[in-house]
Design a protein around this motif. Structure first.
Motif, PDB file in Angstrom:
ATOM      1  N   GLY A  29       2.607 -45.124 -50.102  1.00  0.00           N
ATOM      2  CA  GLY A  29       2.360 -43.728 -49.766  1.00  0.00           C
ATOM      3  C   GLY A  29       3.349 -42.749 -50.366  1.00  0.00           C
ATOM      4  N   LEU A  30       3.426 -41.579 -49.745  1.00  0.00           N
ATOM      5  CA  LEU A  30       4.266 -40.480 -50.227  1.00  0.00           C
ATOM      6  C   LEU A  30       5.491 -40.314 -49.340  1.00  0.00           C
ATOM      7  CD1 LEU A  30       1.337 -38.007 -50.850  1.00  0.00           C
ATOM      8  CD2 LEU A  30       2.937 -38.688 -52.619  1.00  0.00           C
ATOM      9  N   HIS A  31       6.647 -40.083 -49.975  1.00  0.00           N
ATOM     10  CA  HIS A  31       7.881 -39.796 -49.253  1.00  0.00           C
ATOM     11  C   HIS A  31       8.228 -38.338 -49.549  1.00  0.00           C
ATOM     12  CE1 HIS A  31      12.428 -40.157 -48.736  1.00  0.00           C
ATOM     13  NE2 HIS A  31      11.913 -40.396 -47.551  1.00  0.00           N
ATOM     14  N   PRO A  32       7.930 -37.404 -48.612  1.00  0.00           N
ATOM     15  CA  PRO A  32       8.079 -35.974 -48.910  1.00  0.00           C
ATOM     16  C   PRO A  32       9.430 -35.557 -49.495  1.00  0.00           C
ATOM     17  CG  PRO A  32       6.851 -36.252 -46.884  1.00  0.00           C
ATOM     18  CD  PRO A  32       7.314 -37.622 -47.278  1.00  0.00           C
ATOM     19  N   PRO A  33      10.582 -36.081 -49.005  1.00  0.00           N
ATOM     20  CA  PRO A  33      11.853 -35.680 -49.637  1.00  0.00           C
ATOM     21  C   PRO A  33      11.940 -36.089 -51.107  1.00  0.00           C
ATOM     22  CG  PRO A  33      12.259 -36.646 -47.474  1.00  0.00           C
ATOM     23  CD  PRO A  33      10.819 -36.906 -47.792  1.00  0.00           C
ATOM     24  N   THR A  34      11.356 -37.240 -51.456  1.00  0.00           N
ATOM     25  CA  THR A  34      11.362 -37.677 -52.855  1.00  0.00           C
ATOM     26  C   THR A  34      10.471 -36.785 -53.700  1.00  0.00           C
ATOM     27  OG1 THR A  34      11.793 -39.975 -52.211  1.00  0.00           O
ATOM     28  CG2 THR A  34      10.873 -39.604 -54.411  1.00  0.00           C
ATOM     29  N   VAL A  35       9.290 -36.447 -53.180  1.00  0.00           N
ATOM     30  CA  VAL A  35       8.394 -35.530 -53.887  1.00  0.00           C
ATOM     31  C   VAL A  35       9.103 -34.194 -54.130  1.00  0.00           C
ATOM     32  CG1 VAL A  35       6.198 -34.282 -53.793  1.00  0.00           C
ATOM     33  CG2 VAL A  35       6.340 -36.638 -52.914  1.00  0.00           C
ATOM     34  N   GLN A  36       9.809 -33.705 -53.097  1.00  0.00           N
ATOM     35  CA  GLN A  36      10.515 -32.423 -53.221  1.00  0.00           C
ATOM     36  C   GLN A  36      11.639 -32.509 -54.257  1.00  0.00           C
ATOM     37  OE1 GLN A  36       9.225 -29.946 -51.430  1.00  0.00           O
ATOM     38  NE2 GLN A  36      10.588 -28.385 -52.283  1.00  0.00           N
ATOM     39  N   ARG A  37      12.347 -33.636 -54.279  1.00  0.00           N
ATOM     40  CA  ARG A  37      13.441 -33.791 -55.253  1.00  0.00           C
ATOM     41  C   ARG A  37      12.907 -33.764 -56.681  1.00  0.00           C
ATOM     42  NH1 ARG A  37      15.284 -37.717 -58.303  1.00  0.00           N
ATOM     43  NH2 ARG A  37      13.993 -39.352 -57.341  1.00  0.00           N
ATOM     44  N   ILE A  38      11.801 -34.454 -56.928  1.00  0.00           N
ATOM     45  CA  ILE A  38      11.221 -34.454 -58.267  1.00  0.00           C
ATOM     46  C   ILE A  38      10.713 -33.061 -58.625  1.00  0.00           C
ATOM     47  CG2 ILE A  38       9.368 -35.399 -59.708  1.00  0.00           C
ATOM     48  CD1 ILE A  38       9.675 -38.018 -58.112  1.00  0.00           C
ATOM     49  N   ALA A  39      10.125 -32.372 -57.651  1.00  0.00           N
ATOM     50  CA  ALA A  39       9.666 -30.998 -57.894  1.00  0.00           C
ATOM     51  C   ALA A  39      10.831 -30.096 -58.295  1.00  0.00           C
ATOM     52  CB  ALA A  39       8.967 -30.447 -56.653  1.00  0.00           C
ATOM     53  N   GLU A  40      11.985 -30.295 -57.667  1.00  0.00           N
ATOM     54  CA  GLU A  40      13.166 -29.503 -58.023  1.00  0.00           C
ATOM     55  C   GLU A  40      13.628 -29.812 -59.439  1.00  0.00           C
ATOM     56  OE1 GLU A  40      15.800 -30.464 -54.836  1.00  0.00           O
ATOM     57  OE2 GLU A  40      14.765 -29.152 -53.398  1.00  0.00           O
ATOM     58  N   GLU A  41      13.507 -31.087 -59.860  1.00  0.00           N
ATOM     59  CA  GLU A  41      13.831 -31.459 -61.243  1.00  0.00           C
ATOM     60  C   GLU A  41      12.896 -30.725 -62.213  1.00  0.00           C
ATOM     61  OE1 GLU A  41      15.979 -33.939 -62.645  1.00  0.00           O
ATOM     62  OE2 GLU A  41      16.977 -34.269 -60.723  1.00  0.00           O
ATOM     63  N   VAL A  42      11.611 -30.711 -61.878  1.00  0.00           N
ATOM     64  CA  VAL A  42      10.632 -30.041 -62.738  1.00  0.00           C
ATOM     65  C   VAL A  42      10.920 -28.547 -62.793  1.00  0.00           C
ATOM     66  CG1 VAL A  42       8.174 -29.483 -63.019  1.00  0.00           C
ATOM     67  CG2 VAL A  42       8.867 -31.795 -62.336  1.00  0.00           C
ATOM     68  N   LYS A  43      11.231 -27.947 -61.654  1.00  0.00           N
ATOM     69  CA  LYS A  43      11.536 -26.514 -61.633  1.00  0.00           C
ATOM     70  C   LYS A  43      12.743 -26.187 -62.498  1.00  0.00           C
ATOM     71  CE  LYS A  43      12.590 -22.590 -58.578  1.00  0.00           C
ATOM     72  NZ  LYS A  43      13.723 -22.109 -59.390  1.00  0.00           N
ATOM     73  N   SER A  44      13.751 -27.056 -62.480  1.00  0.00           N
ATOM     74  CA  SER A  44      14.959 -26.787 -63.260  1.00  0.00           C
ATOM     75  C   SER A  44      14.647 -26.732 -64.756  1.00  0.00           C
ATOM     76  CB  SER A  44      16.032 -27.844 -62.972  1.00  0.00           C
ATOM     77  OG  SER A  44      15.696 -29.097 -63.539  1.00  0.00           O
ATOM     78  N   VAL A  45      13.680 -27.535 -65.201  1.00  0.00           N
ATOM     79  CA  VAL A  45      13.272 -27.502 -66.611  1.00  0.00           C
ATOM     80  C   VAL A  45      12.360 -26.304 -66.860  1.00  0.00           C
ATOM     81  CG1 VAL A  45      11.946 -28.734 -68.380  1.00  0.00           C
ATOM     82  CG2 VAL A  45      13.586 -29.969 -66.934  1.00  0.00           C
ATOM     83  N   HIS A  46      11.482 -26.029 -65.910  1.00  0.00           N
ATOM     84  CA  HIS A  46      10.609 -24.858 -66.014  1.00  0.00           C
ATOM     85  C   HIS A  46      11.441 -23.585 -66.142  1.00  0.00           C
ATOM     86  CE1 HIS A  46       7.894 -21.690 -64.346  1.00  0.00           C
ATOM     87  NE2 HIS A  46       6.987 -22.351 -65.039  1.00  0.00           N
TER      88      HIS A  46
END
Length: 242
Positions: A29-46
């Motif tokens: 399944g999904l681990h929301p803190p992990t999803v959020q951490r990866i999203a923050e990585e993507v935002k930093s590149v964006h």
């Protein structure tokens, strides 16, 4: 005052991650803190001004090959795996938009109530408007992996590289988790990946990347700031082709 974003050689990239990357230490399944951490990585590149495409696997929810191995008809199992990728894409969209990043989920299987159908020119326009495009449901066809889907969409979107996020910081001659003497490659050719049977992406994806001269950059998704660091010219990674 905001920090000035470092210069990057890439203007448009594809980020390919597995579904398992979203489940953290859970077995499923999904681990929301992990999803959020990866999203923050993507935002930093964006935030660097890079246009970002994403493809996320579905193995944390359902993997077609595993379903097939247990007696399920392969085509049905693969379609179920494609639907799992849509769930992951929606989770990533929610996490990115909570950070203020405009995002579109674009599905190869039409489901208009929850995401857009894949239309290449529309997807390109979203990227030009600095929206992150998450391509879901693979290629829309059974017997193709999300690795192949990522390479196909990267080619169609004229991405300059595919960034493959994994649990290790590059491509090794053997599994570094099991072998302490494993050697990491800084650069390796597409043909060497195929002939040495290195588990970077499946053979169809590697061949498609080779035919389109599309470099694949393999890096550790578990390394905080790793995605941004590589785009800024730092970090440890392996370049396939290029």
């Amino acid at each position: 005052m905001s920090e000035t974003a470092p210069a990057t050689a890439f203007k448009r990239v594809m980020l390919k991650i597995s579904g398992e990357a979203l489940m953290g230490d859970q077995g499923y399944g999904l681990h929301p803190p992990t999803v959020q951490r990866i999203a923050e990585e993507v935002k930093s590149v964006h935030d660097m001004g890079v246009e970002i495409c994403m493809v996320i696997g579905g193995g944390n929810i359902f993997r077609g090959l595993q379903g097939s191995a247990q007696g399920m008809e392969r085509t049905t199992a693969d379609y179920m795996g494609m639907l799992a990728t849509v769930m992951n894409a929606l989770a990533m969209q929610s996490a990115l938009e909570s950070l203020g990043v405009f995002t579109r989920v674009i599905s190869a299987i039409p489901m208009d109530q929850i995401c857009e159908p894949y239309i290449r020119r529309r997807a390109v326009r979203h990227l030009e408007k600095k929206r992150v495009c998450i391509f879901a449901a693979g290629t829309g066809n059974p017997y193709f992996t999300t690795d192949t889907a990522a390479t196909l969409r990267a080619s169609e979107m004229s991405c300059e590289a595919i960034f493959k996020g994994t649990k290790v910081d590059g491509v090794y001659d053997k599994d570094p988790v099991q072998h302490e003497d494993a050697v990491r490659y800084d650069n390796i050719s597409y043909d060497d990946v195929l002939t040495k049977h290195l588990k970077v992406m499946d053979a169809s994806a590697i061949a498609l990347a080779r035919d389109n001269n599309l470099p694949i950059i393999v890096f550790s998704l578990d390394e905080p700031g790793g995605f941004r660091g590589i785009l800024a010219g730092k970090g440890t990674y392996t370049t396939v082709g290029g």
